[in-house]
Design an enzyme around this catalytic site. Structure first.
Site, PDB file in Angstrom:
ATOM      1  N   ASP A 133       7.400   0.333  -3.714  1.00  0.00           N
ATOM      2  CA  ASP A 133       6.654  -0.753  -3.092  1.00  0.00           C
ATOM      3  C   ASP A 133       7.533  -1.997  -2.991  1.00  0.00           C
ATOM      4  O   ASP A 133       8.386  -2.234  -3.848  1.00  0.00           O
ATOM      5  CB  ASP A 133       5.398  -1.055  -3.921  1.00  0.00           C
ATOM      6  CG  ASP A 133       4.471  -2.024  -3.227  1.00  0.00           C
ATOM      7  OD1 ASP A 133       3.555  -1.549  -2.531  1.00  0.00           O
ATOM      8  OD2 ASP A 133       4.665  -3.253  -3.359  1.00  0.00           O
ATOM      9  N   PRO A 163      -8.919  -1.118   0.727  1.00  0.00           N
ATOM     10  CA  PRO A 163      -7.457  -1.224   0.784  1.00  0.00           C
ATOM     11  C   PRO A 163      -7.059  -2.405   1.673  1.00  0.00           C
ATOM     12  O   PRO A 163      -7.914  -2.953   2.375  1.00  0.00           O
ATOM     13  CB  PRO A 163      -7.068   0.088   1.457  1.00  0.00           C
ATOM     14  CG  PRO A 163      -8.222   0.395   2.359  1.00  0.00           C
ATOM     15  CD  PRO A 163      -9.458  -0.123   1.646  1.00  0.00           C
ATOM     16  N   SER A 164      -5.793  -2.785   1.664  1.00  0.00           N
ATOM     17  CA  SER A 164      -5.394  -3.886   2.539  1.00  0.00           C
ATOM     18  C   SER A 164      -5.071  -3.376   3.950  1.00  0.00           C
ATOM     19  O   SER A 164      -5.011  -4.166   4.877  1.00  0.00           O
ATOM     20  CB  SER A 164      -4.231  -4.672   1.939  1.00  0.00           C
ATOM     21  OG  SER A 164      -3.166  -3.810   1.638  1.00  0.00           O
ATOM     22  N   HIS A 199      -3.302   5.704   1.438  1.00  0.00           N
ATOM     23  CA  HIS A 199      -2.087   5.583   0.641  1.00  0.00           C
ATOM     24  C   HIS A 199      -2.468   5.519  -0.836  1.00  0.00           C
ATOM     25  O   HIS A 199      -3.581   5.148  -1.190  1.00  0.00           O
ATOM     26  CB  HIS A 199      -1.272   4.353   1.062  1.00  0.00           C
ATOM     27  CG  HIS A 199      -2.026   3.060   1.014  1.00  0.00           C
ATOM     28  ND1 HIS A 199      -2.963   2.704   1.977  1.00  0.00           N
ATOM     29  CD2 HIS A 199      -2.002   2.043   0.127  1.00  0.00           C
ATOM     30  CE1 HIS A 199      -3.463   1.520   1.671  1.00  0.00           C
ATOM     31  NE2 HIS A 199      -2.911   1.090   0.560  1.00  0.00           N
ATOM     32  N   HIS A 222      -1.195   4.378  -4.816  1.00  0.00           N
ATOM     33  CA  HIS A 222      -0.315   3.525  -5.619  1.00  0.00           C
ATOM     34  C   HIS A 222       0.097   4.244  -6.908  1.00  0.00           C
ATOM     35  O   HIS A 222      -0.740   4.861  -7.564  1.00  0.00           O
ATOM     36  CB  HIS A 222      -1.031   2.230  -6.015  1.00  0.00           C
ATOM     37  CG  HIS A 222      -1.597   1.465  -4.859  1.00  0.00           C
ATOM     38  ND1 HIS A 222      -1.024   0.314  -4.371  1.00  0.00           N
ATOM     39  CD2 HIS A 222      -2.681   1.700  -4.075  1.00  0.00           C
ATOM     40  CE1 HIS A 222      -1.740  -0.129  -3.353  1.00  0.00           C
ATOM     41  NE2 HIS A 222      -2.755   0.684  -3.152  1.00  0.00           N
TER      42      HIS A 222
END
Lengths: 313, 313
Positions: free
Chosen positions: A183, A249-250, A255, A257
């Site tokens: 990330d 989520p953003s 996805h 983490h």
């Protein structure tokens, strides 16, 4: 005459070394940050004549951590105590340490601009209960209304137009495949701050809400292969990894983490993070778990999704 | 003669209200917790003769957040400043506020046991996957092996022998009833740091693992009535509350945490906290959800439960 910088900004107050906050007149608390034990204050410093029309300033007060040098810790036994309560072997006091061992940090921005004020002002956080009905009524239309360009950067990664040099691992399978990258928040210096992100190739999965039992092989694949890669590359074993999705989520492309268990932050909080293991468990218990469930999470008051929901809460 | 409790534990120091930490002799720093701005110290209190062979104690010192009442914030302008640096509009100081505005929290456990010491010592954290089989094989026997005295303090509260003056609300019903108190970690000064704890009257429920669909009325009752009480008493509405259970909890009698959404800490992390709304949702989806589920959570390497599990991971 007042000192001025290259832009003509008067530096008198900013550069003068003040001996107390005495001349500071509070306008309002911009931000109350109990997690940092800090207060962000907006106000004005009195000018040299004592008038309250001096320069606007942000004053940030933050409690300082204790010094851990043994001699300093020993001096803390000079702390005066005021009893709050006692129960069995447990007791609680208010303590007044010697002032020299109990300084705070004071940061001053003076003069400050509207941009500084916006930066340090906080939006309120609320907990939202998203029933399947509320998802259909508000959340899904909100997601569908987002311009395609907002996740173009994800497709750039998946198509290897971007961040190829950062790619840690790829399984190219269209259904069960994914890519693993460090990330951007992680500088890759400390394994104890490890933060990697797996992005699936399937473009139909917007969030955990879209997951069904048929996606278990995808989730197991992401878990197994990412953990193996992270162990090989960084020496961090699976039992030291907190593996989770965000809801909300953003960005709405599925996805996962991967962070070191010692890493703490709002992104690991319940009401935002959902353990991948829990997602796998839930889909094994009920194939339509994420179709039927009420999901609770935090939203900021300035977020568009929160504004869209407000009429329905 | 020293005061003694029912188990013959000498309460002299624990129950005496101390006026300073003066008699505390530091043995070592157990844990340095910069994220909480807290120090966990192990040492001994001098006995009445001034000898250093008094009772072993843990002293927890934690910087307190600022009070945000306007009059208190305004008084902070009496903070004395010592310059650290100045750069353009930015400057930094060490500040000495009036001592009455800069108290710390002091928690004392005295006498303390080896278990307390292990609990507060620095240890490695691991993620554990607890299948129903692992629960039956290791976790449940571990819970059953704990001496009854370890939750005596909970029964003291439920029987109104202790903390009666802190009681916020009680529903006395044996099946669905509970008591609500402010958590000891909260000094009740700031609503933004709100932390309350609901403890159920049912003594058969050890943790979330014991919950079945028949307990939904209990859980709904705790949620509804606690939220109403917190709103009436502190003005904090339900959409500002993160409501959760811990798994593993620190003691095996079912209790529910209510914290302000702005409060952050390891106790709100996924892998430790489970939202009460999620528990309710899960039991509605499957009556035996917590009988069938694999639950993943963090454990410290020095915890007895982790040691008992190690052979089976």
């Amino acid at each position: 005459m007042a000192k001025r910088d290259a832009d003509g900004v008067d530096l008198t107050v900013g550069s003068a070394r003040m001996e107390s906050l005495d001349g500071f007149v509070l306008e309002r608390v911009l931000l109350d940050a109990p997690d940092k034990k800090a207060l962000f204050l907006l106000g004005r410093f009195k000018d040299i004549t004592g008038e309250e029309n001096g320069k606007r300033a942000i004053v940030i007060l933050a409690k300082r951590h204790f010094e851990t040098e043994t001699s300093k810790v020993e001096q803390l036994s000079q702390t005066a105590l005021q009893s709050i309560f006692t129960n069995d072997i447990y007791s609680k006091y208010g303590g007044t340490p010697p002032p020299s061992l109990n300084e705070i940090n004071v940061d001053i921005i003076c003069p400050c601009t509207d941009k500084h004020i916006a930066k340090y002002s906080k939006q309120e956080t609320f907990i939202v209960r998203e029933t399947p009905e509320l998802y259909a009524l508000v959340t899904l239309p909100y997601i569908l209304s987002l311009p395609a360009t907002t996740i173009q950067w994800v497709y750039n990664i998946l198509e290897k137009k971007k961040e190829v040099e950062r790619l840690l691992y790829e399984d190219p399978d269209a259904a069960q495949g994914f890519m693993l990258h460090p990330d951007l928040k992680w500088d890759q210096k400390q394994a104890s701050e490890l933060y990697c992100l797996a992005i699936c190739h399937n473009r139909d999965l917007r969030s955990v809400r879209d997951l069904r039992q048929e996606h278990l092989p995808l989730l197991e694949n992401i878990k197994t292969k990412s953990c193996q890669c992270i162990q090989d590359k960084y020496g961090v074993t699976q039992d030291k990894l907190r593996i989770y999705l965000h809801y909300q989520p953003s960005y709405y492309h599925l996805h996962v983490h991967f962070t070191h268990v010692d890493l703490f932050g709002a992104g690991q909080n319940v009401g935002k993070a959902i353990l991948l293991e829990d997602v796998i468990n839930n889909l094994a218990i009920d194939p339509d778990y994420y179709l039927k469930s009420t999901l609770s999470y935090t939203l900021g008051s300035e977020m568009d999704l929160y504004k869209a929901m407000q009429a329905h809460l």
